[in-house]
Design a protein around this motif. Structure first.
Motif, PDB file in Angstrom:
ATOM      1  N   ARG A  24      35.700  50.135  40.549  1.00 34.77           N
ATOM      2  CA  ARG A  24      35.498  48.725  41.134  1.00 34.77           C
ATOM      3  C   ARG A  24      36.917  47.934  40.845  1.00 34.77           C
ATOM      4  N   LEU A  25      37.777  48.379  41.731  1.00 33.87           N
ATOM      5  CA  LEU A  25      39.184  47.423  41.885  1.00 33.87           C
ATOM      6  C   LEU A  25      39.703  47.469  43.198  1.00 33.87           C
ATOM      7  N   GLY A  26      40.310  46.205  43.604  1.00 32.58           N
ATOM      8  CA  GLY A  26      40.663  45.916  45.009  1.00 32.58           C
ATOM      9  C   GLY A  26      41.967  44.799  44.704  1.00 32.58           C
ATOM     10  N   ARG A  41      55.155  47.582  43.760  1.00 31.21           N
ATOM     11  CA  ARG A  41      55.021  48.886  44.732  1.00 31.21           C
ATOM     12  C   ARG A  41      54.799  48.152  46.209  1.00 31.21           C
ATOM     13  N   CYS A  42      54.468  46.910  46.200  1.00 33.50           N
ATOM     14  CA  CYS A  42      54.259  46.447  47.580  1.00 33.50           C
ATOM     15  C   CYS A  42      55.385  45.623  48.025  1.00 33.50           C
ATOM     16  N   GLY A  43      56.230  45.248  47.300  1.00 32.27           N
ATOM     17  CA  GLY A  43      57.247  44.584  47.526  1.00 32.27           C
ATOM     18  C   GLY A  43      57.014  43.166  48.011  1.00 32.27           C
ATOM     19  N   VAL A  44      56.127  42.477  46.829  1.00 32.26           N
ATOM     20  CA  VAL A  44      55.769  41.103  47.061  1.00 32.26           C
ATOM     21  C   VAL A  44      56.008  40.645  45.511  1.00 32.26           C
ATOM     22  N   LYS A  45      55.884  39.070  45.502  1.00 30.56           N
ATOM     23  CA  LYS A  45      56.085  38.337  44.217  1.00 30.56           C
ATOM     24  C   LYS A  45      54.630  38.496  43.508  1.00 30.56           C
ATOM     25  N   PRO A  46      54.445  38.509  42.342  1.00 32.47           N
ATOM     26  CA  PRO A  46      53.229  38.488  41.462  1.00 32.47           C
ATOM     27  C   PRO A  46      52.392  37.479  41.944  1.00 32.47           C
ATOM     28  N   THR A  47      52.827  36.295  42.422  1.00 31.02           N
ATOM     29  CA  THR A  47      52.096  35.126  42.871  1.00 31.02           C
ATOM     30  C   THR A  47      51.495  35.272  44.045  1.00 31.02           C
ATOM     31  N   GLN A  48      51.739  36.518  44.840  1.00 32.12           N
ATOM     32  CA  GLN A  48      51.356  36.739  46.053  1.00 32.12           C
ATOM     33  C   GLN A  48      50.081  37.853  45.929  1.00 32.12           C
ATOM     34  N   VAL A  49      49.452  38.078  44.748  1.00 27.55           N
ATOM     35  CA  VAL A  49      48.564  39.323  44.504  1.00 27.55           C
ATOM     36  C   VAL A  49      47.470  38.680  43.850  1.00 27.55           C
ATOM     37  N   MET A  50      46.125  39.095  44.130  1.00 26.04           N
ATOM     38  CA  MET A  50      44.876  38.577  43.402  1.00 26.04           C
ATOM     39  C   MET A  50      44.306  40.047  43.401  1.00 26.04           C
ATOM     40  N   PRO A  51      43.994  40.421  42.181  1.00 20.22           N
ATOM     41  CA  PRO A  51      43.021  41.549  42.011  1.00 20.22           C
ATOM     42  C   PRO A  51      41.588  41.196  41.944  1.00 20.22           C
ATOM     43  N   GLY A  52      40.737  42.211  42.483  1.00 16.96           N
ATOM     44  CA  GLY A  52      39.202  41.768  42.398  1.00 16.96           C
ATOM     45  C   GLY A  52      38.505  42.804  41.737  1.00 16.96           C
ATOM     46  N   ASN A  53      37.251  42.660  41.511  1.00 21.45           N
ATOM     47  CA  ASN A  53      36.156  43.698  41.264  1.00 21.45           C
ATOM     48  C   ASN A  53      35.614  44.397  42.437  1.00 21.45           C
ATOM     49  N   GLY A  54      36.761  45.305  42.635  1.00 17.50           N
ATOM     50  CA  GLY A  54      36.373  46.040  44.055  1.00 17.50           C
ATOM     51  C   GLY A  54      36.897  45.130  45.176  1.00 17.50           C
ATOM     52  N   SER A  55      37.526  45.699  46.287  1.00 18.88           N
ATOM     53  CA  SER A  55      37.787  44.878  47.326  1.00 18.88           C
ATOM     54  C   SER A  55      36.437  43.946  47.732  1.00 18.88           C
ATOM     55  N   ASP A  56      35.426  44.286  47.740  1.00 22.70           N
ATOM     56  CA  ASP A  56      34.404  43.572  48.167  1.00 22.70           C
ATOM     57  C   ASP A  56      34.274  42.416  47.442  1.00 22.70           C
ATOM     58  N   TYR A  68      34.187  31.116  39.312  1.00 24.20           N
ATOM     59  CA  TYR A  68      32.972  32.072  39.603  1.00 24.20           C
ATOM     60  C   TYR A  68      32.922  33.065  38.438  1.00 24.20           C
ATOM     61  N   ASN A  69      34.164  33.662  38.070  1.00 27.34           N
ATOM     62  CA  ASN A  69      34.133  34.996  37.301  1.00 27.34           C
ATOM     63  C   ASN A  69      35.501  35.095  36.900  1.00 27.34           C
ATOM     64  N   PRO A  70      35.937  34.335  35.795  1.00 26.48           N
ATOM     65  CA  PRO A  70      37.344  34.779  35.406  1.00 26.48           C
ATOM     66  C   PRO A  70      38.000  35.986  34.831  1.00 26.48           C
ATOM     67  N   TYR A  71      36.832  36.503  34.191  1.00 23.49           N
ATOM     68  CA  TYR A  71      37.275  37.824  33.616  1.00 23.49           C
ATOM     69  C   TYR A  71      36.592  38.719  34.586  1.00 23.49           C
ATOM     70  N   ASN A  72      37.009  38.991  35.595  1.00 26.33           N
ATOM     71  CA  ASN A  72      36.152  39.679  36.886  1.00 26.33           C
ATOM     72  C   ASN A  72      36.595  41.188  36.701  1.00 26.33           C
ATOM     73  N   ILE A  73      37.856  41.652  35.863  1.00 23.21           N
ATOM     74  CA  ILE A  73      38.069  42.896  35.805  1.00 23.21           C
ATOM     75  C   ILE A  73      38.106  43.182  34.446  1.00 23.21           C
ATOM     76  N   ASN A  74      37.525  44.420  34.140  1.00 22.52           N
ATOM     77  CA  ASN A  74      37.336  44.767  32.795  1.00 22.52           C
ATOM     78  C   ASN A  74      38.494  45.317  32.154  1.00 22.52           C
ATOM     79  N   ARG A  75      38.761  45.433  31.069  1.00 23.01           N
ATOM     80  CA  ARG A  75      40.174  45.923  30.080  1.00 23.01           C
ATOM     81  C   ARG A  75      40.259  47.448  30.618  1.00 23.01           C
ATOM     82  N   LEU A  76      39.402  48.368  30.766  1.00 23.92           N
ATOM     83  CA  LEU A  76      39.795  49.577  31.083  1.00 23.92           C
ATOM     84  C   LEU A  76      40.257  49.892  32.471  1.00 23.92           C
ATOM     85  N   THR A  77      39.581  48.989  33.088  1.00 27.44           N
ATOM     86  CA  THR A  77      39.754  49.022  34.902  1.00 27.44           C
ATOM     87  C   THR A  77      41.362  48.595  35.034  1.00 27.44           C
TER      88      THR A  77
END
Length: 352
Positions: free
Chosen positions: A218-220, A72-87, A239-248
């Protein structure tokens, strides 16, 4: 606090989130949530089969979500990191790119969490005042020798810089990271994501909480050079490898791919924002130009704190910041058109 709490954190003042009272049903215009539900594709994705799979750990690489964001953002997957909210993403960034020799610089009137993270991670900070009209001048950030974080559009003011203005900062200090927090960018501002390929010191952070209707999930995510993203992942996996749950993960992927629903909801918010701004001005309010899903406004007849309390009595929650320079202002989230009409009626009743 207990006697076991470390002295390094004893003076820490936590971030104060918007109130979530349970005593009655309110029209909630205080926490910049979307007034619209998660989209139909999200509901379809978070199904009974997905719930059964909650016994399994989530994908630590967040592969499906990362691919959807990258496409969607026109970048490579290696340029993206999701987190548990943008916080969480922003917290990781402060940890990764600041230390005792590299302070964190941010505006005096902006998202309140920046200063909290600096203190939490033991990082010195530099607080740069906004101009009298609440605008941010990037010239004030040149030569600081600091990691800079800019909320663009800014909160709580709603004002936005053009990417060319931020580019000036990126060019002037290539040895320090510039973090652009674009939590509200989808409501009318221009994103700095296209600049990522040109500037290896740019990190752009966005959220699903506002324009993607998923505040409770909680996703950013961050977008940057492969090197910056590798740095963030190094912090994450320490810190937390599984930082985003499956449903999110499923909800986020579906929301990112449902462009039609995204456009429908953000379009409604922009239309209601314009209507509300005009209505407030007719009542004599000062209203800052907003590129967000909220308005920053001050009454000419009633002090900000008093007006906040009066509206709460009417069953309407808005956000009041009892802070220098902005204590007379309210931050008003844009709800449904009906909710905004109810707000205006209440203000007329109160004589605000």
């Amino acid at each position: 606090m207990s006697r076991y709490f470390t002295s390094a954190l004893a003076a820490l003042e936590p971030y104060t989130p918007g109130e979530q009272p349970q005593d009655r049903r309110y029209i909630k215009l205080n926490t910049n949530e979307s007034p619209y539900p998660a989209g139909p594709q999200v509901v379809k994705a978070v199904n009974a089969d997905a719930v059964r799979d909650l016994r399994l750990y989530s994908d630590p690489a967040c592969t499906g979500l990362v691919n959807a964001i990258a496409a969607r953002c026109g970048v490579k997957p290696t340029q993206v990191m999701p987190g548990n909210g943008s916080d969480e993403v922003l917290s990781f960034a402060v940890r990764a790119f600041c230390d005792e020799r590299t302070p964190l610089a941010y505006a005096d009137i902006t998202y309140g969490f920046y200063g909290v993270w600096a203190k939490l991670w033991g990082v010195p900070d530099k607080v740069i005042p906004l101009r009298e009209d609440f605008t941010l001048n990037v010239e004030d950030y040149l030569g600081l020798g600091a990691t800079v974080v800019i909320a663009n559009p800014n909160a709580p003011t709603g004002l936005a810089l053009k990417p060319a203005q931020i580019e000036r900062l990126l060019q002037a200090d290539p040895d320090h990271v510039v973090i652009v927090d674009e939590a509200y960018v989808d409501f009318g501002a221009e994103s700095c994501v296209p600049l990522v390929e040109k500037y290896p010191n740019l990190l752009v952070v966005q959220t699903f909480s506002k324009s993607r209707n998923l505040a409770g999930a909680r996703l950013g995510f961050a977008i940057g050079s492969e090197e910056l993203i590798a740095d963030l992942n190094r912090v994450k996996f320490s810190y937390n490898p599984y930082n985003i749950n499956r449903l999110t993960l499923l909800a986020g992927t579906a929301a990112m791919e449902d462009e039609a629903y995204f456009e429908e909801c953000t379009g409604k918010v922009r239309a209601s924002r314009q209507w509300t701004a005009q209505a407030l001005k007719k009542l004599g309010f000062t209203v800052l130009d907003s590129n967000t899903n909220f308005l920053f406004a001050a009454s000419s007849r009633m002090e900000g704190g008093a007006l906040y309390r009066a509206l709460k009595q009417e069953g309407i929650l808005v956000r009041h910041f009892d802070a220098p320079r902005i204590s007379n202002y309210l931050r008003i989230t844009i709800g449904t058109q009906q909710e905004m009409e109810t707000l205006i009626a209440a203000l007329e009743k109160l004589g605000a």
